[in-house]
Design an enzyme around this catalytic site. Structure first.
Site, PDB file in Angstrom:
ATOM      1  N   ARG A 116       0.719  -1.182   0.426  1.00 29.84           N
ATOM      2  CA  ARG A 116      -0.510  -0.022  -0.620  1.00 29.84           C
ATOM      3  C   ARG A 116       1.225   1.330   0.156  1.00 29.84           C
ATOM      4  NH1 ARG A 116      -2.501   3.327   4.166  1.00 29.84           N
ATOM      5  NH2 ARG A 116      -4.000   4.810   3.681  1.00 29.84           N
ATOM      6  N   ASN A 124      -7.287   1.944   9.859  1.00 33.30           N
ATOM      7  CA  ASN A 124      -5.861   1.987  10.239  1.00 33.30           C
ATOM      8  C   ASN A 124      -6.232   2.616  12.144  1.00 33.30           C
ATOM      9  OD1 ASN A 124      -5.503   2.981   7.705  1.00 33.30           O
ATOM     10  ND2 ASN A 124      -4.920   5.140   7.953  1.00 33.30           N
ATOM     11  N   GLU A 162      -3.203   0.286   8.150  1.00 32.38           N
ATOM     12  CA  GLU A 162      -2.249   0.424   9.089  1.00 32.38           C
ATOM     13  C   GLU A 162      -2.723  -0.132  10.759  1.00 32.38           C
ATOM     14  OE1 GLU A 162      -1.748   4.672   9.179  1.00 32.38           O
ATOM     15  OE2 GLU A 162      -1.236   5.301   7.295  1.00 32.38           O
ATOM     16  N   GLU A 181      -7.111   9.068   6.099  1.00 35.92           N
ATOM     17  CA  GLU A 181      -7.177   8.980   7.434  1.00 35.92           C
ATOM     18  C   GLU A 181      -7.659  11.156   7.190  1.00 35.92           C
ATOM     19  OE1 GLU A 181      -4.040   9.167  10.386  1.00 35.92           O
ATOM     20  OE2 GLU A 181      -4.420   6.661   9.847  1.00 35.92           O
ATOM     21  N   HIS A 229      -2.403  10.835   0.663  1.00 37.40           N
ATOM     22  CA  HIS A 229      -2.232  11.010   1.954  1.00 37.40           C
ATOM     23  C   HIS A 229      -0.676  12.019   2.335  1.00 37.40           C
ATOM     24  CE1 HIS A 229      -0.449   7.415   5.033  1.00 37.40           C
ATOM     25  NE2 HIS A 229      -0.465   8.861   5.895  1.00 37.40           N
ATOM     26  N   TYR A 273      -4.466   1.888  15.687  1.00 32.39           N
ATOM     27  CA  TYR A 273      -3.060   2.313  17.038  1.00 32.39           C
ATOM     28  C   TYR A 273      -3.088   2.384  18.278  1.00 32.39           C
ATOM     29  CZ  TYR A 273       0.055   3.345  12.402  1.00 32.39           C
ATOM     30  OH  TYR A 273      -0.022   3.949  11.118  1.00 32.39           O
TER      31      TYR A 273
END
Length: 448
Positions: free
Chosen positions: A76, A288, A357, A163, A118, A290
């Site tokens: 990606r 994504n 991600e 995002e 991005h 985290y």
């Protein structure tokens, strides 16, 4: 199914153009908002910029071979808008670079997944108002069409935005990211124009034989206690972080409480005709993930809103729950990945999902024998991959997992002081060193 994953499961690693490519003036590339931001004194923690980064622009063939050698079957990457249309006119040399990159993927048995945006908006568009003005969404559509027309024979999997929460709220809300503006509740206009750009692009480029989606960064938002004040704090942050993006994309509406909280109800009512475009069906959604966030209402007045100084987060504070943390200070809770994927699945039960991600930063060091023993990152990946394995085993529509990141890189406002890569980069020499975490992934995939 081997090792708990089906043979068709996508295993990849991800990068972003400004973070890895360097070559910021090569072959007609123009400046982006990140070039401007990173060269503004005081904006980047270590005083660096992305002018060279990982020199991926010149080293991509070796990097893709390395990715393939690790057993990964997908890459990606993001396409730099200022390489393609630095001033509104197609720059063929920029397009040719991404053709070479995609062809290198295919030659190595790696499927390319391209992200159209991005965060590296061409600076001339920011000078004309950036994402705060509607015209930028139209220009994004034009750019998307040019890229898709030029590369759709070699790229079959597309993501429009990465995002948009970060682009809107960190870029225009609190100024922590490029373009570094602080416009208060008007940052929600940027959020809408980003989503409109997504809808316009999708409508213009969708063709048979390819898949199209978007990558969001939703997160579980927990209240620190069951008190009404803390529950309301969690509602407001969940609205800004998650529902403001998920609901228009998957349910064709904006959350009324978020617009009321931010005083934007009237403005959004005037944009209602955009919702069918924004909410058009997706082929997949990228997630994504985290960390989770726990919030509370403060005991008394506070002068600095939290947890990210976004409009609507006034009188909310982030709470430390005592979980172990990465170098970023982000709490580690792999179960949060399940929580957010399940939340999205409830809104769109049939929609295929990808973890686009997932990763962690630690202060890696090279040992005397030239190794990088990143056991903490390995453990982080192991925990989150285990969540994916459980979900797939339950029949959940999870189709792939991309580690963030393939390479250590320019980590936005942190510069080079944070390493997320499964491959270490010596920035002085551009040497790549495969970390222990990458070897763990390689061993895992050897059994898939």
């Amino acid at each position: 199914m081997t090792n708990g994953f089906p043979s068709g499961f996508t295993w990849g690693a991800a990068t972003a153009s400004y973070q890895v490519e360097g070559a910021v003036s090569a072959d007609g590339r123009g400046p982006s908002i990140w070039d401007t931001f990173a060269h503004t004194p005081g904006k980047i923690a270590d005083g660096t910029n992305g002018d060279v980064a990982d020199d991926h622009y010149h080293r991509f063939e070796d990097d893709i071979r390395l990715l393939a050698d690790l057993g990964l079957n997908a890459y990606r990457f993001s396409i730099a808008w200022p390489r393609i249309m630095p001033g509104g006119v197609l720059n063929q040399a920029g397009l040719d670079f991404y053709r070479r990159l995609a062809e290198a993927c295919l030659a190595n048995g790696v499927t390319p997944y391209a992200t159209l945006y991005h965060w590296d908006l061409p600076q001339p568009l920011e000078d004309a108002g950036g994402w705060l003005v509607r015209d930028t969404a139209l220009r994004f559509r034009d750019y998307a069409v040019a890229v898709h027309d030029g590369l759709s024979d070699v790229v079959k999997h597309w993501m429009t935005l990465n995002e948009p929460w970060c682009s809107a709220f960190l870029g225009y809300g609190n100024g922590e990211h490029a373009p570094g503006r602080t416009v208060g509740a008007d940052a929600l206009k940027a959020a809408h124009h980003l989503l409109l750009g997504h809808g316009l692009a999708l409508d213009a480029i969708r063709t048979e034989g390819s898949t199209y989606g978007i990558a969001l960064n939703p997160a579980p938002i927990h209240a620190a206690s069951d008190s009404p004040a803390d529950r309301d704090a969690a509602r407001r942050i969940d609205g800004l972080r998650n529902r403001l993006f998920l609901e228009p994309l998957l349910a064709g509406r904006y959350p009324a409480d978020v617009l009321e909280d931010t005083g934007t109800t009237e403005w959004f009512a005037a944009q209602e005709a955009d919702l069918p475009l924004i909410g058009a069906p997706l082929d997949f959604m990228g997630v994504n993930y985290y960390c989770p966030t726990t919030v509370a209402a403060p005991d008394g007045p506070i002068s600095t809103p939290g947890p990210s100084t976004q409009p609507g987060s006034e009188n909310v504070v982030a709470v430390d729950t005592g979980l172990p943390k990465t170098q970023m200070g982000w709490p580690i809770q792999a179960s949060g990945l399940r929580d957010i994927l399940v939340t999205i699945n409830k809104l769109a039960p049939e929609l295929p999902l990808y973890v686009t991600e997932n990763g962690s930063a630690y202060p890696d060091v090279v040992t005397a024998d030239g190794e990088v023993e990143d056991d903490e990152r390995l453990d982080y990946l192991r925990q989150h991959v285990a969540v994916c394995k459980d979900l797939v085993g339950e029949g959940f529509p999870l189709k792939g997992y991309f580690a963030w990141s393939l390479l250590d890189n320019f980590e936005w406002a942190w510069g080079y002081s944070r390493r997320f890569g499964i491959v270490y980069v010596d920035y002085a020499t551009q040497q790549r060193i495969v970390k222990k975490s990458a070897r763990w992934l390689q061993d895992l995939l050897a059994d898939v």
